[in-house]
Design a protein around this motif. Structure first.
Motif, PDB file in Angstrom:
ATOM      1  N   PHE A  13       9.628  -1.153   4.549  1.00  0.00           N
ATOM      2  CA  PHE A  13       9.154  -0.557   5.791  1.00  0.00           C
ATOM      3  C   PHE A  13       7.929   0.324   5.549  1.00  0.00           C
ATOM      4  CE2 PHE A  13       9.264   2.637   9.156  1.00  0.00           C
ATOM      5  CZ  PHE A  13       9.347   1.824  10.285  1.00  0.00           C
ATOM      6  N   ALA A  14       7.982   1.137   4.506  1.00  0.00           N
ATOM      7  CA  ALA A  14       6.864   2.038   4.201  1.00  0.00           C
ATOM      8  C   ALA A  14       5.604   1.263   3.821  1.00  0.00           C
ATOM      9  CB  ALA A  14       7.258   2.990   3.079  1.00  0.00           C
ATOM     10  N   ILE A  15       5.747   0.219   3.023  1.00  0.00           N
ATOM     11  CA  ILE A  15       4.581  -0.583   2.642  1.00  0.00           C
ATOM     12  C   ILE A  15       3.975  -1.262   3.864  1.00  0.00           C
ATOM     13  CG2 ILE A  15       3.853  -2.619   1.331  1.00  0.00           C
ATOM     14  CD1 ILE A  15       5.897  -1.773  -0.801  1.00  0.00           C
ATOM     15  N   GLY A  16       4.827  -1.772   4.751  1.00  0.00           N
ATOM     16  CA  GLY A  16       4.331  -2.388   5.981  1.00  0.00           C
ATOM     17  C   GLY A  16       3.576  -1.402   6.851  1.00  0.00           C
ATOM     18  N   ILE A  17       4.101  -0.178   6.970  1.00  0.00           N
ATOM     19  CA  ILE A  17       3.417   0.857   7.763  1.00  0.00           C
ATOM     20  C   ILE A  17       2.066   1.196   7.151  1.00  0.00           C
ATOM     21  CG2 ILE A  17       3.528   3.308   8.409  1.00  0.00           C
ATOM     22  CD1 ILE A  17       5.206   1.615  10.204  1.00  0.00           C
ATOM     23  N   VAL A  18       1.999   1.279   5.839  1.00  0.00           N
ATOM     24  CA  VAL A  18       0.726   1.598   5.170  1.00  0.00           C
ATOM     25  C   VAL A  18      -0.298   0.497   5.410  1.00  0.00           C
ATOM     26  CG1 VAL A  18      -0.346   1.855   2.901  1.00  0.00           C
ATOM     27  CG2 VAL A  18       1.738   3.100   3.441  1.00  0.00           C
ATOM     28  N   ILE A  19       0.119  -0.746   5.305  1.00  0.00           N
ATOM     29  CA  ILE A  19      -0.804  -1.865   5.539  1.00  0.00           C
ATOM     30  C   ILE A  19      -1.311  -1.850   6.977  1.00  0.00           C
ATOM     31  CG2 ILE A  19      -0.965  -4.383   5.691  1.00  0.00           C
ATOM     32  CD1 ILE A  19       0.938  -4.513   3.288  1.00  0.00           C
ATOM     33  N   LEU A  20      -0.398  -1.681   7.928  1.00  0.00           N
ATOM     34  CA  LEU A  20      -0.824  -1.644   9.333  1.00  0.00           C
ATOM     35  C   LEU A  20      -1.674  -0.420   9.632  1.00  0.00           C
ATOM     36  CD1 LEU A  20       2.410  -2.840  11.150  1.00  0.00           C
ATOM     37  CD2 LEU A  20       0.298  -4.109  10.803  1.00  0.00           C
ATOM     38  N   TRP A  21      -1.342   0.711   9.034  1.00  0.00           N
ATOM     39  CA  TRP A  21      -2.115   1.944   9.268  1.00  0.00           C
ATOM     40  C   TRP A  21      -3.552   1.763   8.795  1.00  0.00           C
ATOM     41  CZ3 TRP A  21      -1.160   6.327  11.849  1.00  0.00           C
ATOM     42  CH2 TRP A  21      -2.029   7.387  11.658  1.00  0.00           C
ATOM     43  N   GLU A  22      -3.730   1.161   7.632  1.00  0.00           N
ATOM     44  CA  GLU A  22      -5.077   0.935   7.104  1.00  0.00           C
ATOM     45  C   GLU A  22      -5.883   0.023   8.030  1.00  0.00           C
ATOM     46  OE1 GLU A  22      -7.396  -1.486   3.659  1.00  0.00           O
ATOM     47  OE2 GLU A  22      -5.215  -1.437   3.638  1.00  0.00           O
ATOM     48  N   ASP A  23      -5.279  -1.050   8.488  1.00  0.00           N
ATOM     49  CA  ASP A  23      -5.992  -1.991   9.348  1.00  0.00           C
ATOM     50  C   ASP A  23      -6.330  -1.388  10.702  1.00  0.00           C
ATOM     51  OD1 ASP A  23      -5.920  -3.903   7.392  1.00  0.00           O
ATOM     52  OD2 ASP A  23      -4.103  -4.855   8.154  1.00  0.00           O
ATOM     53  N   VAL A  41       5.484  -8.265   9.305  1.00  0.00           N
ATOM     54  CA  VAL A  41       6.690  -8.862   8.717  1.00  0.00           C
ATOM     55  C   VAL A  41       7.408  -7.852   7.825  1.00  0.00           C
ATOM     56  CG1 VAL A  41       7.460 -10.603   7.063  1.00  0.00           C
ATOM     57  CG2 VAL A  41       5.921 -11.241   8.900  1.00  0.00           C
ATOM     58  N   LEU A  42       6.667  -7.082   7.052  1.00  0.00           N
ATOM     59  CA  LEU A  42       7.301  -6.083   6.193  1.00  0.00           C
ATOM     60  C   LEU A  42       7.985  -4.979   6.997  1.00  0.00           C
ATOM     61  CD1 LEU A  42       4.699  -5.731   3.321  1.00  0.00           C
ATOM     62  CD2 LEU A  42       6.985  -6.670   3.166  1.00  0.00           C
ATOM     63  N   VAL A  43       7.364  -4.549   8.077  1.00  0.00           N
ATOM     64  CA  VAL A  43       7.980  -3.513   8.920  1.00  0.00           C
ATOM     65  C   VAL A  43       9.256  -4.042   9.556  1.00  0.00           C
ATOM     66  CG1 VAL A  43       7.678  -2.230  11.077  1.00  0.00           C
ATOM     67  CG2 VAL A  43       5.884  -2.201   9.368  1.00  0.00           C
ATOM     68  N   SER A  59      -3.374  -9.823   6.800  1.00  0.00           N
ATOM     69  CA  SER A  59      -2.926  -8.454   6.565  1.00  0.00           C
ATOM     70  C   SER A  59      -2.058  -7.947   7.721  1.00  0.00           C
ATOM     71  CB  SER A  59      -4.139  -7.555   6.367  1.00  0.00           C
ATOM     72  OG  SER A  59      -3.745  -6.236   6.146  1.00  0.00           O
ATOM     73  N   LEU A  60      -2.457  -8.231   8.948  1.00  0.00           N
ATOM     74  CA  LEU A  60      -1.668  -7.798  10.098  1.00  0.00           C
ATOM     75  C   LEU A  60      -0.316  -8.502  10.141  1.00  0.00           C
ATOM     76  CD1 LEU A  60      -4.399  -7.607  12.874  1.00  0.00           C
ATOM     77  CD2 LEU A  60      -3.136  -5.715  11.876  1.00  0.00           C
ATOM     78  N   VAL A  61      -0.298  -9.791   9.842  1.00  0.00           N
ATOM     79  CA  VAL A  61       0.968 -10.526   9.831  1.00  0.00           C
ATOM     80  C   VAL A  61       1.870 -10.012   8.713  1.00  0.00           C
ATOM     81  CG1 VAL A  61       1.997 -12.794   9.423  1.00  0.00           C
ATOM     82  CG2 VAL A  61       0.048 -12.579  10.960  1.00  0.00           C
TER      83      VAL A  61
END
Length: 62
Positions: A44-54, A12-14, A6-8
């Motif tokens: 970018f937004a999807i990557g931020i959401v994934i990182l924010w959740e983690d 990568v998305l960001v 999830s972090l990777v």
């Protein structure tokens, strides 16, 4: 293992979203439709959401 993936994925998305947005902004000669800017912006937004959740889950646990 899920957390590492999830972090990777989020990182990568960001990076891909930022790179795509900056490429469209600085290196295109012809005018670019706003629709094309939505793709890297969405990545970018999807990557931020994934990182924010983690990150928030990690901070709540400790």
């Amino acid at each position: 293992m899920r957390k590492i993936i999830s972090l990777v994925l989020g990182t990568v998305l960001v990076v891909a979203g930022a790179y795509g947005f900056l490429y469209l902004l600085f290196f295109t000669v012809n005018p670019v439709k706003i629709l094309y800017f939505m793709v890297p912006g969405g990545l970018f937004a999807i990557g931020i959401v994934i990182l924010w959740e983690d990150i928030t889950e990690f901070l709540r646990r400790n």
